[in-house]
Scaffold this motif. Structure first.
Motif, PDB file in Angstrom:
ATOM      1  N   ALA A 271       0.815  -0.718   0.221  1.00 27.22           N
ATOM      2  CA  ALA A 271       0.118   0.050   0.046  1.00 27.22           C
ATOM      3  C   ALA A 271       1.008   1.675  -0.399  1.00 27.22           C
ATOM      4  CB  ALA A 271      -0.843  -0.081   1.642  1.00 27.22           C
ATOM      5  N   SER A 272       1.878   1.301   0.867  1.00 30.69           N
ATOM      6  CA  SER A 272       2.864   2.402   1.075  1.00 30.69           C
ATOM      7  C   SER A 272       3.221   2.609  -0.781  1.00 30.69           C
ATOM      8  CB  SER A 272       4.219   2.197   1.603  1.00 30.69           C
ATOM      9  OG  SER A 272       3.279   1.760   2.943  1.00 30.69           O
ATOM     10  N   CYS A 273       4.365   1.133  -1.531  1.00 32.06           N
ATOM     11  CA  CYS A 273       5.041   1.813  -2.816  1.00 32.06           C
ATOM     12  C   CYS A 273       2.910   2.362  -3.830  1.00 32.06           C
ATOM     13  CB  CYS A 273       4.729   0.098  -3.297  1.00 32.06           C
ATOM     14  SG  CYS A 273       6.463  -0.692  -2.458  1.00 32.06           S
ATOM     15  N   LEU A 274       2.188   1.752  -3.010  1.00 31.85           N
ATOM     16  CA  LEU A 274       1.586   1.898  -4.451  1.00 31.85           C
ATOM     17  C   LEU A 274       1.554   4.052  -4.308  1.00 31.85           C
ATOM     18  CD1 LEU A 274      -0.919  -1.456  -4.558  1.00 31.85           C
ATOM     19  CD2 LEU A 274       0.415   0.309  -6.706  1.00 31.85           C
ATOM     20  N   PHE A 275       1.320   4.356  -3.049  1.00 34.62           N
ATOM     21  CA  PHE A 275       1.012   5.330  -2.485  1.00 34.62           C
ATOM     22  C   PHE A 275       1.402   6.526  -3.326  1.00 34.62           C
ATOM     23  CE2 PHE A 275       1.478   8.521   0.503  1.00 34.62           C
ATOM     24  CZ  PHE A 275       0.484   9.948   0.140  1.00 34.62           C
ATOM     25  N   PHE A 276       3.176   5.987  -2.809  1.00 35.62           N
ATOM     26  CA  PHE A 276       3.463   6.996  -3.283  1.00 35.62           C
ATOM     27  C   PHE A 276       4.652   6.820  -4.630  1.00 35.62           C
ATOM     28  CE2 PHE A 276       8.384   6.645  -4.798  1.00 35.62           C
ATOM     29  CZ  PHE A 276       9.259   7.953  -4.519  1.00 35.62           C
ATOM     30  N   LYS A 277       3.830   5.155  -5.802  1.00 28.73           N
ATOM     31  CA  LYS A 277       3.864   5.458  -7.298  1.00 28.73           C
ATOM     32  C   LYS A 277       2.960   6.930  -7.281  1.00 28.73           C
ATOM     33  CE  LYS A 277       4.272   2.335 -11.601  1.00 28.73           C
ATOM     34  NZ  LYS A 277       3.474   1.095 -11.701  1.00 28.73           N
ATOM     35  N   ASN A 278       2.059   6.108  -6.548  1.00 32.21           N
ATOM     36  CA  ASN A 278       0.785   7.661  -7.793  1.00 32.21           C
ATOM     37  C   ASN A 278       1.004   9.041  -7.207  1.00 32.21           C
ATOM     38  OD1 ASN A 278      -0.608   5.006  -8.605  1.00 32.21           O
ATOM     39  ND2 ASN A 278      -2.320   4.880  -6.904  1.00 32.21           N
ATOM     40  N   THR A 279       1.617   9.245  -5.805  1.00 33.21           N
ATOM     41  CA  THR A 279       1.611  10.596  -5.991  1.00 33.21           C
ATOM     42  C   THR A 279       2.463  11.335  -6.416  1.00 33.21           C
ATOM     43  OG1 THR A 279       0.994   9.758  -3.023  1.00 33.21           O
ATOM     44  CG2 THR A 279       2.370  12.538  -4.024  1.00 33.21           C
ATOM     45  N   LYS A 280       3.737  10.637  -6.632  1.00 29.05           N
ATOM     46  CA  LYS A 280       4.936  10.864  -7.416  1.00 29.05           C
ATOM     47  C   LYS A 280       4.968  10.836  -8.995  1.00 29.05           C
ATOM     48  CE  LYS A 280       9.289   9.519  -8.970  1.00 29.05           C
ATOM     49  NZ  LYS A 280      10.371   8.372  -9.400  1.00 29.05           N
ATOM     50  N   GLU A 281       3.264  10.097  -9.443  1.00 32.24           N
ATOM     51  CA  GLU A 281       2.817   9.845 -10.940  1.00 32.24           C
ATOM     52  C   GLU A 281       1.855  11.073 -11.147  1.00 32.24           C
ATOM     53  OE1 GLU A 281       1.394   7.400 -12.015  1.00 32.24           O
ATOM     54  OE2 GLU A 281       3.012   5.782 -12.765  1.00 32.24           O
ATOM     55  N   ASP A 282       1.330  12.470 -10.257  1.00 31.84           N
ATOM     56  CA  ASP A 282       0.169  12.967  -9.788  1.00 31.84           C
ATOM     57  C   ASP A 282       1.617  14.341  -9.364  1.00 31.84           C
ATOM     58  OD1 ASP A 282      -2.103  11.259  -9.825  1.00 31.84           O
ATOM     59  OD2 ASP A 282      -2.496  11.091  -8.109  1.00 31.84           O
ATOM     60  N   LEU A 283       2.034  14.526  -8.488  1.00 38.67           N
ATOM     61  CA  LEU A 283       3.135  15.912  -9.179  1.00 38.67           C
ATOM     62  C   LEU A 283       3.649  16.223 -10.236  1.00 38.67           C
ATOM     63  CD1 LEU A 283       4.254  14.842  -5.279  1.00 38.67           C
ATOM     64  CD2 LEU A 283       2.687  16.420  -5.957  1.00 38.67           C
ATOM     65  N   GLN A 284       4.727  15.461 -10.722  1.00 37.31           N
ATOM     66  CA  GLN A 284       4.798  15.151 -12.108  1.00 37.31           C
ATOM     67  C   GLN A 284       3.825  15.509 -13.015  1.00 37.31           C
ATOM     68  OE1 GLN A 284       6.755  11.337 -13.144  1.00 37.31           O
ATOM     69  NE2 GLN A 284       8.486  12.151 -11.868  1.00 37.31           N
ATOM     70  N   THR A 285       2.560  15.124 -13.024  1.00 39.23           N
ATOM     71  CA  THR A 285       1.621  15.729 -14.028  1.00 39.23           C
ATOM     72  C   THR A 285       1.723  16.933 -13.749  1.00 39.23           C
ATOM     73  OG1 THR A 285       0.510  13.404 -14.252  1.00 39.23           O
ATOM     74  CG2 THR A 285      -1.186  14.646 -15.135  1.00 39.23           C
ATOM     75  N   ASP A 286       0.372  17.047 -12.599  1.00 43.92           N
ATOM     76  CA  ASP A 286       0.423  18.721 -11.800  1.00 43.92           C
ATOM     77  C   ASP A 286       1.473  19.531 -12.247  1.00 43.92           C
ATOM     78  OD1 ASP A 286      -1.718  17.977 -11.023  1.00 43.92           O
ATOM     79  OD2 ASP A 286      -0.789  17.569  -8.508  1.00 43.92           O
ATOM     80  N   TYR A 287       3.090  19.260 -12.296  1.00 38.92           N
ATOM     81  CA  TYR A 287       3.674  20.294 -12.612  1.00 38.92           C
ATOM     82  C   TYR A 287       4.340  20.042 -14.432  1.00 38.92           C
ATOM     83  CZ  TYR A 287       8.760  21.326 -13.783  1.00 38.92           C
ATOM     84  OH  TYR A 287       9.858  22.684 -13.853  1.00 38.92           O
ATOM     85  N   ALA A 288       4.060  19.407 -15.237  1.00 34.50           N
ATOM     86  CA  ALA A 288       3.950  19.549 -16.176  1.00 34.50           C
ATOM     87  C   ALA A 288       2.652  20.114 -16.654  1.00 34.50           C
ATOM     88  CB  ALA A 288       4.153  17.795 -16.913  1.00 34.50           C
ATOM     89  N   ALA A 289       1.840  20.132 -16.232  1.00 34.62           N
ATOM     90  CA  ALA A 289       0.509  20.954 -16.731  1.00 34.62           C
ATOM     91  C   ALA A 289       0.828  22.602 -15.941  1.00 34.62           C
ATOM     92  CB  ALA A 289      -0.507  20.480 -15.561  1.00 34.62           C
TER      93      ALA A 289
END
Length: 308
Positions: A271-289
């Motif tokens: 659960a911690s790994c999936l949380f980190f992976k999803n949060t990292k992807e969302d932050l990268q998406t927000d930064y790119a946007a």
């Protein structure tokens, strides 16, 4: 949580064997330490009783009742008793889980050099986690001590059960936040981004951005762990059970309960790994946007200037 269970079932044969068996010594040490601290060793672990004459509290002070409630002696004993297994058994098991999720395949298909190069960052991060947890425990204890001492100095009574309940809730909420951040820091270090206190800092930032999500993930697993600890105390550690049952039968049931505890640690790590992976992807998406929006604003301003 649904995705964590799906991932666990997707590699069910792997997650229920190699990582669980590696984490098993740590789980057994946790359960045994709690059984020992509640048994005939408990008078030796009455740490607050040693310091009571030195702290200037009155015999009727409820501060030491609070220390009984928060199990300070048991917490210190468990930390020391399980330290070796936390640095070996637990870390290696978590590393296998993180590596399997990074490469999307079981560890036996992952190069050994990758595993060896990532154990050192996890070890350093775990040591930093231990320092942080110790510092937070001492800080929380000091604040409670100061608060109770101040109240008694001004003549306020500290015998109110509601006051003890509030103090206990504050202590455990602080400790729970620190525990969640430390678990996430191990995942950050295992993912190869950073290590040590830098991993803890990054875990704090990620946890702050998605605070409600990470604690909603952590709460049900922690409740299940408490239930397993209670089951071990009821089925294995009770004195009448030890006397009535044979050693082999008692040991087998204890190992089965420790195995269940290890499964919960595996699920918590997933659960911690999936949380980190999803949060990292969302932050990268927000930064790119955000960068794309910023570029559009600049282009529009340049067009307006050329037109003028």
């Amino acid at each position: 949580m649904r995705r964590s269970i799906f991932t666990f079932l997707q590699y069910y044969e792997y997650f229920t064997t190699t990582p669980v068996l590696l984490i098993l010594p740590f789980s057994a040490s946790i359960l045994l330490s709690q059984a020992l601290s509640a048994s005939s060793f408990s008078p030796l672990l009455n740490i607050h009783g040693w310091f009571k004459p030195l702290m200037g509290f009155s015999p009727s002070s409820q501060f030491f009742s609070l220390l009984n409630i928060i199990n300070l002696s048991q917490t210190l004993f468990t930390s020391v008793f399980t330290l070796f297994f936390a640095l070996t058994s637990l870390l290696i098991g978590k590393l296998l889980i993180i590596q399997a999720l990074i490469h999307q395949k079981p560890f036996f298909q992952v190069p050994f050099s990758s595993f060896a190069s990532l154990y050192k960052p996890l070890l350093l991060t775990q040591l930093c986690n231990s320092i942080l947890i110790s510092f937070i425990n001492v800080s929380a204890f000091s604040l409670l001590f100061t608060a109770f001492n101040t109240l008694e100095a001004f003549g306020f009574t500290t015998n109110n059960p509601l006051l003890l309940l509030v103090a206990k809730a504050i202590f455990y909420s602080v400790l729970a936040n620190a525990s969640v951040i430390c678990n996430l820091a191990l995942v950050v270090a295992g993912w190869g981004n950073c290590t040590g206190f830098a991993a803890i800092r990054k875990a704090c930032l990620l946890g702050w951005k998605r605070n409600s999500i990470i604690f909603s993930l952590n709460l049900p697993i922690n409740l299940c762990m408490l239930a397993v600890e209670g089951l071990f105390g009821y089925r294995v550690a009770r004195a009448d059970h030890i006397i009535e049952r044979s050693g082999l039968s008692l040991a087998m049931e204890g190992m089965l309960i420790a195995y269940l505890y290890s499964l919960l640690i595996v699920l918590d790590t997933i659960a911690s790994c999936l949380f980190f992976k999803n949060t990292k992807e969302d932050l990268q998406t927000d930064y790119a946007a955000g960068g794309y929006y910023f570029q559009i604003k600049i282009v529009k301003k340049e067009d307006q200037t050329d037109d003028a």
